[in-house]
Design a protein around this motif. Sequence first.
Motif, PDB file in Angstrom:
ATOM      1  N   THR A 360       0.828  -1.202   0.000  1.00  0.00           N
ATOM      2  CA  THR A 360       0.000   0.000   0.000  1.00  0.00           C
ATOM      3  C   THR A 360       0.861   1.251   0.000  1.00  0.00           C
ATOM      4  OG1 THR A 360      -1.715  -1.161   1.257  1.00  0.00           O
ATOM      5  CG2 THR A 360      -1.840   1.222   1.200  1.00  0.00           C
ATOM      6  N   PHE A 361       0.453   2.237  -0.807  1.00  0.00           N
ATOM      7  CA  PHE A 361       1.035   3.577  -0.780  1.00  0.00           C
ATOM      8  C   PHE A 361      -0.119   4.577  -0.707  1.00  0.00           C
ATOM      9  CE2 PHE A 361       4.228   1.069  -3.011  1.00  0.00           C
ATOM     10  CZ  PHE A 361       5.384   1.413  -2.329  1.00  0.00           C
ATOM     11  N   GLY A 362      -0.033   5.525   0.228  1.00  0.00           N
ATOM     12  CA  GLY A 362      -1.082   6.517   0.379  1.00  0.00           C
ATOM     13  C   GLY A 362      -0.514   7.899   0.587  1.00  0.00           C
ATOM     14  N   VAL A 363      -1.244   8.917   0.130  1.00  0.00           N
ATOM     15  CA  VAL A 363      -0.869  10.318   0.357  1.00  0.00           C
ATOM     16  C   VAL A 363      -2.117  11.065   0.803  1.00  0.00           C
ATOM     17  CG1 VAL A 363       1.055  10.356  -1.263  1.00  0.00           C
ATOM     18  CG2 VAL A 363      -1.246  10.878  -2.084  1.00  0.00           C
ATOM     19  N   GLY A 364      -1.930  12.071   1.658  1.00  0.00           N
ATOM     20  CA  GLY A 364      -3.065  12.814   2.174  1.00  0.00           C
ATOM     21  C   GLY A 364      -2.719  14.263   2.451  1.00  0.00           C
ATOM     22  N   GLY A 365      -3.749  15.036   2.756  1.00  0.00           N
ATOM     23  CA  GLY A 365      -3.567  16.442   3.069  1.00  0.00           C
ATOM     24  C   GLY A 365      -4.571  16.900   4.111  1.00  0.00           C
ATOM     25  N   TYR A 366      -4.224  17.991   4.830  1.00  0.00           N
ATOM     26  CA  TYR A 366      -5.040  18.510   5.922  1.00  0.00           C
ATOM     27  C   TYR A 366      -4.959  20.029   5.935  1.00  0.00           C
ATOM     28  CZ  TYR A 366      -6.319  19.633  10.781  1.00  0.00           C
ATOM     29  OH  TYR A 366      -6.893  20.181  11.902  1.00  0.00           O
ATOM     30  N   TYR A 367      -6.105  20.685   6.230  1.00  0.00           N
ATOM     31  CA  TYR A 367      -6.125  22.135   6.380  1.00  0.00           C
ATOM     32  C   TYR A 367      -7.149  22.527   7.436  1.00  0.00           C
ATOM     33  CZ  TYR A 367      -7.125  27.059   5.657  1.00  0.00           C
ATOM     34  OH  TYR A 367      -7.322  28.389   5.867  1.00  0.00           O
ATOM     35  N   GLY A 368      -6.776  23.484   8.298  1.00  0.00           N
ATOM     36  CA  GLY A 368      -7.690  24.017   9.294  1.00  0.00           C
ATOM     37  C   GLY A 368      -7.343  25.458   9.635  1.00  0.00           C
ATOM     38  N   ARG A 369      -8.363  26.298   9.714  1.00  0.00           N
ATOM     39  CA  ARG A 369      -8.177  27.701  10.069  1.00  0.00           C
ATOM     40  C   ARG A 369      -8.291  27.856  11.581  1.00  0.00           C
ATOM     41  NH1 ARG A 369      -6.404  32.427   7.482  1.00  0.00           N
ATOM     42  NH2 ARG A 369      -7.510  34.246   8.272  1.00  0.00           N
ATOM     43  N   GLN A 370      -7.395  28.643  12.213  1.00  0.00           N
ATOM     44  CA  GLN A 370      -7.405  28.850  13.657  1.00  0.00           C
ATOM     45  C   GLN A 370      -7.444  30.337  13.981  1.00  0.00           C
ATOM     46  OE1 GLN A 370      -3.900  26.878  15.162  1.00  0.00           O
ATOM     47  NE2 GLN A 370      -4.461  24.891  14.285  1.00  0.00           N
ATOM     48  N   ASP A 371      -8.379  30.743  14.857  1.00  0.00           N
ATOM     49  CA  ASP A 371      -8.504  32.135  15.311  1.00  0.00           C
ATOM     50  C   ASP A 371      -8.104  32.212  16.775  1.00  0.00           C
ATOM     51  OD1 ASP A 371      -9.413  32.777  12.825  1.00  0.00           O
ATOM     52  OD2 ASP A 371     -11.526  32.951  13.380  1.00  0.00           O
ATOM     53  N   TRP A 372      -6.895  32.701  17.033  1.00  0.00           N
ATOM     54  CA  TRP A 372      -6.386  32.821  18.385  1.00  0.00           C
ATOM     55  C   TRP A 372      -6.768  34.197  18.957  1.00  0.00           C
ATOM     56  CZ3 TRP A 372      -4.072  28.781  20.909  1.00  0.00           C
ATOM     57  CH2 TRP A 372      -3.764  27.671  20.125  1.00  0.00           C
ATOM     58  N   PRO A 373      -6.624  34.388  20.291  1.00  0.00           N
ATOM     59  CA  PRO A 373      -7.007  35.678  20.899  1.00  0.00           C
ATOM     60  C   PRO A 373      -6.296  36.870  20.263  1.00  0.00           C
ATOM     61  CG  PRO A 373      -6.663  34.012  22.585  1.00  0.00           C
ATOM     62  CD  PRO A 373      -6.210  33.397  21.291  1.00  0.00           C
ATOM     63  N   TRP A 374      -6.918  38.023  20.415  1.00  0.00           N
ATOM     64  CA  TRP A 374      -6.415  39.302  19.921  1.00  0.00           C
ATOM     65  C   TRP A 374      -6.332  39.349  18.391  1.00  0.00           C
ATOM     66  CZ3 TRP A 374      -7.060  41.661  24.226  1.00  0.00           C
ATOM     67  CH2 TRP A 374      -6.628  41.102  25.435  1.00  0.00           C
ATOM     68  N   GLY A 375      -7.192  38.539  17.731  1.00  0.00           N
ATOM     69  CA  GLY A 375      -7.279  38.629  16.276  1.00  0.00           C
ATOM     70  C   GLY A 375      -6.145  37.983  15.519  1.00  0.00           C
ATOM     71  N   HIS A 376      -5.457  37.052  16.121  1.00  0.00           N
ATOM     72  CA  HIS A 376      -4.360  36.364  15.436  1.00  0.00           C
ATOM     73  C   HIS A 376      -4.914  35.127  14.728  1.00  0.00           C
ATOM     74  CE1 HIS A 376      -1.406  38.953  17.278  1.00  0.00           C
ATOM     75  NE2 HIS A 376      -1.839  38.632  18.508  1.00  0.00           N
ATOM     76  N   ASP A 377      -4.699  35.045  13.421  1.00  0.00           N
ATOM     77  CA  ASP A 377      -5.167  33.916  12.614  1.00  0.00           C
ATOM     78  C   ASP A 377      -3.976  33.074  12.146  1.00  0.00           C
ATOM     79  OD1 ASP A 377      -7.748  34.844  12.878  1.00  0.00           O
ATOM     80  OD2 ASP A 377      -7.677  36.011  11.016  1.00  0.00           O
ATOM     81  N   ILE A 378      -4.188  31.764  12.179  1.00  0.00           N
ATOM     82  CA  ILE A 378      -3.164  30.810  11.737  1.00  0.00           C
ATOM     83  C   ILE A 378      -3.814  29.826  10.763  1.00  0.00           C
ATOM     84  CG2 ILE A 378      -1.634  28.918  12.426  1.00  0.00           C
ATOM     85  CD1 ILE A 378      -0.550  31.586  13.215  1.00  0.00           C
ATOM     86  N   ASP A 379      -3.148  29.561   9.655  1.00  0.00           N
ATOM     87  CA  ASP A 379      -3.576  28.511   8.724  1.00  0.00           C
ATOM     88  C   ASP A 379      -2.755  27.259   9.018  1.00  0.00           C
ATOM     89  OD1 ASP A 379      -5.487  29.979   7.244  1.00  0.00           O
ATOM     90  OD2 ASP A 379      -3.871  31.014   6.191  1.00  0.00           O
ATOM     91  N   ALA A 380      -3.418  26.266   9.617  1.00  0.00           N
ATOM     92  CA  ALA A 380      -2.748  24.989   9.907  1.00  0.00           C
ATOM     93  C   ALA A 380      -2.889  24.072   8.687  1.00  0.00           C
ATOM     94  CB  ALA A 380      -3.368  24.333  11.137  1.00  0.00           C
ATOM     95  N   TRP A 381      -1.799  23.436   8.316  1.00  0.00           N
ATOM     96  CA  TRP A 381      -1.834  22.542   7.156  1.00  0.00           C
ATOM     97  C   TRP A 381      -0.799  21.428   7.337  1.00  0.00           C
ATOM     98  CZ3 TRP A 381       2.730  21.866   4.629  1.00  0.00           C
ATOM     99  CH2 TRP A 381       3.705  22.854   4.804  1.00  0.00           C
ATOM    100  N   ALA A 382      -0.995  20.363   6.605  1.00  0.00           N
ATOM    101  CA  ALA A 382      -0.039  19.254   6.631  1.00  0.00           C
ATOM    102  C   ALA A 382      -0.226  18.409   5.381  1.00  0.00           C
ATOM    103  CB  ALA A 382      -0.213  18.386   7.876  1.00  0.00           C
TER     104      ALA A 382
END
Length: 531
Positions: A360-382
């Motif tokens: 077996t060979f597999g590949v995948g991807g992930y994305y999630g938006r994060q809103d931290w305090p004081w208006g800080h945004d992070i794009d989480a990905w893998a």
Amino acid sequence: MKNPRTLALWTIAMTAAALVLLSAYSLAQEGVPAAASQPADSSLRELDSQVRELRAVIEQMRAENAESRAEMRELRQELQDTRKLLAPLAASTNSGPASPAAAESAGPASRGTADTTPAADLGSRVQKLEESAQLLGSKIDEQYQTKVETAGKYRARLSGIVLMNAFRNVGASDNLDLPDYAQPPAPGAYSQTSFGATLRQTEIGLEIFGPTLAGAKSSANVQFDFAGGFPAVENGVNFGLVRLQTASVRLDWQHTSVIAGQDSLFISPLSPTSFASLAIPAFAYAGNLWGWTPQLRVEHRFDLSDQQTVTLQGGILDNLDWEMPSNQFFRSATAGESSGQPAYAMRTAWSRPVFEHPLTFGVGGYYGRQDWPWGHDIDAWAGMADWQIPILRRLTLSGEFYRGRGVGGLGGAVGQTIVYGGNPSYATTSIRGLDSEGGWSQLKFQLTRKLELNGVFADDNAFAGDVRGFATDANNFGPILGRNRGELGNLVYRPRSDLLLSAEFRRLHTFPIFDSASVTNQINLSLGILF
């Protein structure tokens, strides 16, 4: 299964019933009135006689069935008594000569021919008799087995493992019985060696098989363990709290499946083989992405040929980032959930059998938006990859690799999602999503049908360039871990399919960014019964 005598009685009963029906049919065809003639009266008397005979046969069958059940109970009791009588005989037969002098007195003819002596022959016969008795007992137990009963009409299956782990650690770690990363010894600690045992990795699972809906087979499952923490009482470490691992509902068509519930990460489907780590997968913070996350996903399988399959998976997940709950009883939104949208993931895999094992060979991807305090945004990905490669019939290579950012909620970067550039209480403080990469690889050697050897290397690396010159330990609630490396080797022995014994050595080598490295070694012995 009915015995020959019962089958014969059933045959007589069916024959008698057939004669009754034929007689009644003949009377109806001939159209003879009941009181028209003497032959009609004779036929009725004959019919009544046949009915009485049929009733007698049925009563006799009931009596013999009751006798058969009583004989089975007696046979079972005799079997148990025979086992008790054979146990001392087998022990005395297999004990051998009491001393070298006794062996010498047996004479030269007996030395070197122990397998042909009357005692050895008797021991072999006793062993065979015990095995036959055990097999017969298991067959009888199957007939009397009690099934899991549900309130509904659908079938349920109970499964799980009762697992005991005894361990010895040299070095400090975040968790005594399930270490994930090494730590410096506590201030004033005299010894870095510890020993303990636990059964909190015992697992209980229940699977329910539901109705068919729109051509799909429905099912549900739930699994618990006892690793949910410890009550604040004396010896509370022995009274592990029940914890929900997974619970999901499935709809399975021939080539498509829909799964909804709390389940493992489908973008990271593999884990190293280890019975020292069931409550948390082995190397969960050393390159092995994991999480039991609420999710909704769809899977579709394409058959390229008789032996080649391509699987497509896609879904949405609860957007978690590994924050501690702010309240013990009430839930508030985490940074990922505050974004107002789920996390998204997909995976595709190709597989075919090689040496009777999946390649077996597999590949995948992930994305999630994060809103931290004081208006800080992070794009989480893998992005990630996984593989299973049968090198030889008894040798298999497997593993996973990932590269991502802000994925502490998946266990990446040693469970760290962001770092603060200053005091987290200030609105002007900037944050960064932590870049990281890691993975693990395992070599499995099936020594015999019952014995296997596993060796694993794992590594998780949080990029120091995101931290140095930007963040400090003081502003991030403790040491910022830059790297966590692990190795293990274990033997797994299964003398029977429902019994396992395992011995494992594990080493963790953890590198904080602003402090010296620490090492923890653990020896773990496991004994489990599967049911």
